[in-house]
Design an enzyme around this catalytic site. Structure first.
Site, PDB file in Angstrom:
ATOM      1  N   ARG A  87     -30.242 -12.608 -36.111  1.00 23.38           N
ATOM      2  CA  ARG A  87     -30.672 -13.227 -34.582  1.00 23.38           C
ATOM      3  C   ARG A  87     -29.670 -13.100 -33.551  1.00 23.38           C
ATOM      4  O   ARG A  87     -30.113 -12.919 -32.577  1.00 23.38           O
ATOM      5  CB  ARG A  87     -31.262 -14.524 -34.908  1.00 23.38           C
ATOM      6  CG  ARG A  87     -31.929 -15.209 -33.796  1.00 23.38           C
ATOM      7  CD  ARG A  87     -32.903 -16.352 -34.056  1.00 23.38           C
ATOM      8  NE  ARG A  87     -32.520 -17.271 -35.187  1.00 23.38           N
ATOM      9  CZ  ARG A  87     -31.638 -18.290 -35.034  1.00 23.38           C
ATOM     10  NH1 ARG A  87     -30.856 -18.478 -33.732  1.00 23.38           N
ATOM     11  NH2 ARG A  87     -31.385 -19.121 -35.970  1.00 23.38           N
ATOM     12  N   TYR A 140     -48.538  -7.918 -15.005  1.00 26.79           N
ATOM     13  CA  TYR A 140     -49.005  -7.789 -16.307  1.00 26.79           C
ATOM     14  C   TYR A 140     -49.811  -9.139 -16.851  1.00 26.79           C
ATOM     15  O   TYR A 140     -49.118 -10.166 -16.434  1.00 26.79           O
ATOM     16  CB  TYR A 140     -48.094  -7.443 -17.449  1.00 26.79           C
ATOM     17  CG  TYR A 140     -48.729  -7.672 -18.756  1.00 26.79           C
ATOM     18  CD1 TYR A 140     -49.943  -7.233 -19.252  1.00 26.79           C
ATOM     19  CD2 TYR A 140     -47.929  -8.392 -19.789  1.00 26.79           C
ATOM     20  CE1 TYR A 140     -50.105  -7.225 -20.757  1.00 26.79           C
ATOM     21  CE2 TYR A 140     -48.197  -8.718 -21.130  1.00 26.79           C
ATOM     22  CZ  TYR A 140     -49.447  -7.858 -21.551  1.00 26.79           C
ATOM     23  OH  TYR A 140     -49.943  -8.251 -22.761  1.00 26.79           O
ATOM     24  N   ASP A 212     -39.820  -5.143 -13.849  1.00 25.98           N
ATOM     25  CA  ASP A 212     -40.438  -4.843 -14.949  1.00 25.98           C
ATOM     26  C   ASP A 212     -40.812  -3.306 -14.972  1.00 25.98           C
ATOM     27  O   ASP A 212     -41.479  -2.905 -13.900  1.00 25.98           O
ATOM     28  CB  ASP A 212     -41.758  -5.543 -15.303  1.00 25.98           C
ATOM     29  CG  ASP A 212     -42.458  -4.949 -16.485  1.00 25.98           C
ATOM     30  OD1 ASP A 212     -42.314  -3.957 -17.061  1.00 25.98           O
ATOM     31  OD2 ASP A 212     -42.992  -5.847 -17.141  1.00 25.98           O
ATOM     32  N   LYS A 237     -44.474   0.497 -25.306  1.00 26.10           N
ATOM     33  CA  LYS A 237     -45.294   1.432 -24.445  1.00 26.10           C
ATOM     34  C   LYS A 237     -44.627   2.852 -24.678  1.00 26.10           C
ATOM     35  O   LYS A 237     -44.641   3.407 -25.528  1.00 26.10           O
ATOM     36  CB  LYS A 237     -45.707   1.005 -23.022  1.00 26.10           C
ATOM     37  CG  LYS A 237     -46.091  -0.492 -22.829  1.00 26.10           C
ATOM     38  CD  LYS A 237     -47.216  -0.918 -23.751  1.00 26.10           C
ATOM     39  CE  LYS A 237     -47.489  -2.480 -23.461  1.00 26.10           C
ATOM     40  NZ  LYS A 237     -48.618  -2.940 -24.509  1.00 26.10           N
TER      41      LYS A 237
END
Ligand code: PLP
Length: 406
Positions: A87, A140, A212, A237
């Site tokens: 992590r 978004y 973004d 994407k």
């Protein structure tokens, strides 16, 4: 290994021009036209790419972060590797962070489980109770959800404006603001934000700029080279490219990204090692795919623009698009995303194209928007299209038969 030092930035003519107009001349040197890198010589696009490696974008996409002796970076699946808990740090994830930060021309990258994990972990790092964020009204819908259900209830003042109107931005920034947030091309309406101009206003007001860049990728624009502080991606994407895994990334100065890393440690939204492996594969062909997406989207936009059943095409590559002038100034290509409004409500029975909700995949994806949304400026009868890398005639013929039957 991380390549955070040894800055040998290549700069290219158009970056210098754009940066100069944003008052960013200190960090860039005017380059000769002959400096245009190899990838761009064969390309329809003009490259303004710069990275710490000094290599062309096509070379960074293949080689950056690839310091193993394997032709495919190994997957370190263990929860602990080389004494570090996954992590916190994992060799496969660390290596793809290097590739991503190199492509964005950034000092440091922090990978995340998804685009939303990258956005959440970054915004939660820099916004606290009583902070203020000014954001473009159309981003978004997951980001809108984060604003409405997490940030605003936490006492963060989130102010939505139309950032294509710089006067609105200037007015919003008259009140002390911590973060300015936007997408270069908005999802789903393709509003175009003038990155150098927005950066200049934000910097003058002492605000941090978070962009973004999912829809354009560093192949088409590097917001950090234009003065942005942090760039975020849904790497799910175009970067992944094949619709086979969720991933996210935040890139920027080491000092800021170390803070995002710490948030990731406690929020826990780290990328899966297998997805980091897939992302390495996807990124290797990003430049070639983006060129094809751009070329295909242009042809599809032109076809739709002339179609009698279409009211308006949203594609900044079209000269009649309101964002065309700004997009032409700051991009190396107009991207693979477009939107269109039909004159009447209709259904489209596409056969080759897919009606899947994601974007940036090799397949052409088309979705009808659920309805008008005045808050985000989404009109009636709106469709969003992610133009794939198939043959453009096949895509157009499929749309034609669907529109003829509709
Ligand atoms: N940002 C943009 C611009 C997006 O289009 C998306 C998803 O469509 C996201 C962020 C969220 O990405 P993810 O689905 O990887 O969480």
């Amino acid at each position: 290994m991380r390549n955070d030092s040894g800055v040998s930035r290549r700069t290219f003519l158009r970056t210098s021009v754009v940066a100069a107009s944003a008052g960013l001349t200190a960090s860039v040197a005017v380059a000769e036209k002959s400096d245009i890198p190899n990838g761009a010589k064969d390309s329809v696009l003009t490259s303004t790419y710069k990275s710490y490696s000094g290599h062309d974008v096509t070379s960074d996409a293949v080689h950056a972060g690839e310091d193993s002796d394997s032709s495919s970076y190994p997957i370190y699946q263990g929860t602990t590797n080389q004494g570090r808990y996954s992590r916190d740090s994992n060799p496969t994830i660390d290596s793809v962070e290097v590739k991503l930060k190199e492509l964005e021309g950034a000092e440091h990258g922090v990978a995340a489980a998804s685009g939303m994990a990258a956005i959440s972990q970054t915004l939660l790092t820099f916004l606290k109770q009583d902070s203020r964020m000014v954001y473009h009204r159309c981003v978004y819908d997951g980001t809108i959800g984060l604003v409405d259900s997490v940030l605003t209830p936490s006492g963060i003042d989130c102010v939505s404006i139309d950032m294509t109107n710089l006067t609105q931005l200037k007015t919003a920034l008259s009140k002390k603001t911590d973060v300015v947030y936007f997408e270069v091309h908005s999802n789903p309406t393709l509003d175009v934000v003038d990155v150098p101009a927005a950066v200049k206003l934000a910097k003058d007001a002492g605000a941090m700029v978070i962009v973004d860049n999912t829809w354009l990728t560093p192949y088409l624009i590097q917001p950090i080279a234009l003065g942005a502080d942090i760039v975020i991606h849904s790497a799910t994407k175009y970067m992944m490219g094949h619709g086979n895994g969720l991933a996210g990334i935040a890139c920027g100065p080491r000092e800021l990204l170390q803070r995002v890393h710490q948030t990731r440690m406690y929020v826990g939204g780290i990328m899966a090692p297998f997805n980091a492996f897939l992302l390495h594969q996807g990124l290797k062909t990003l430049p070639m795919r983006m060129e094809r997406h751009c070329a295909n989207a242009k042809r599809v936009a032109e076809f739709l623009n002339d179609h009698p059943k279409i009211k308006r095409v949203h594609y900044p590559g079209l000269p009649n698009d309101p964002g065309h002038a700004v997009a032409s100034k700051q991009l190396n290509g107009f991207g693979g995303m477009l939107g269109f409004e039909t004159k009447e409500k209709l259904g489209l029975k596409v056969e080759l194209c897919k009606k899947w909700v994601s974007l940036g995949d090799v397949e052409t994806l088309v979705v009808r928007w659920p309805g008008r949304d005045d808050r985000r400026g989404i009109p009636d009868n709106y469709w969003r299209m992610s133009v794939g890398i198939e043959d453009s005639d096949d895509i157009i013929n499929d749309l034609k038969q669907a529109l003829d039957k509709a």
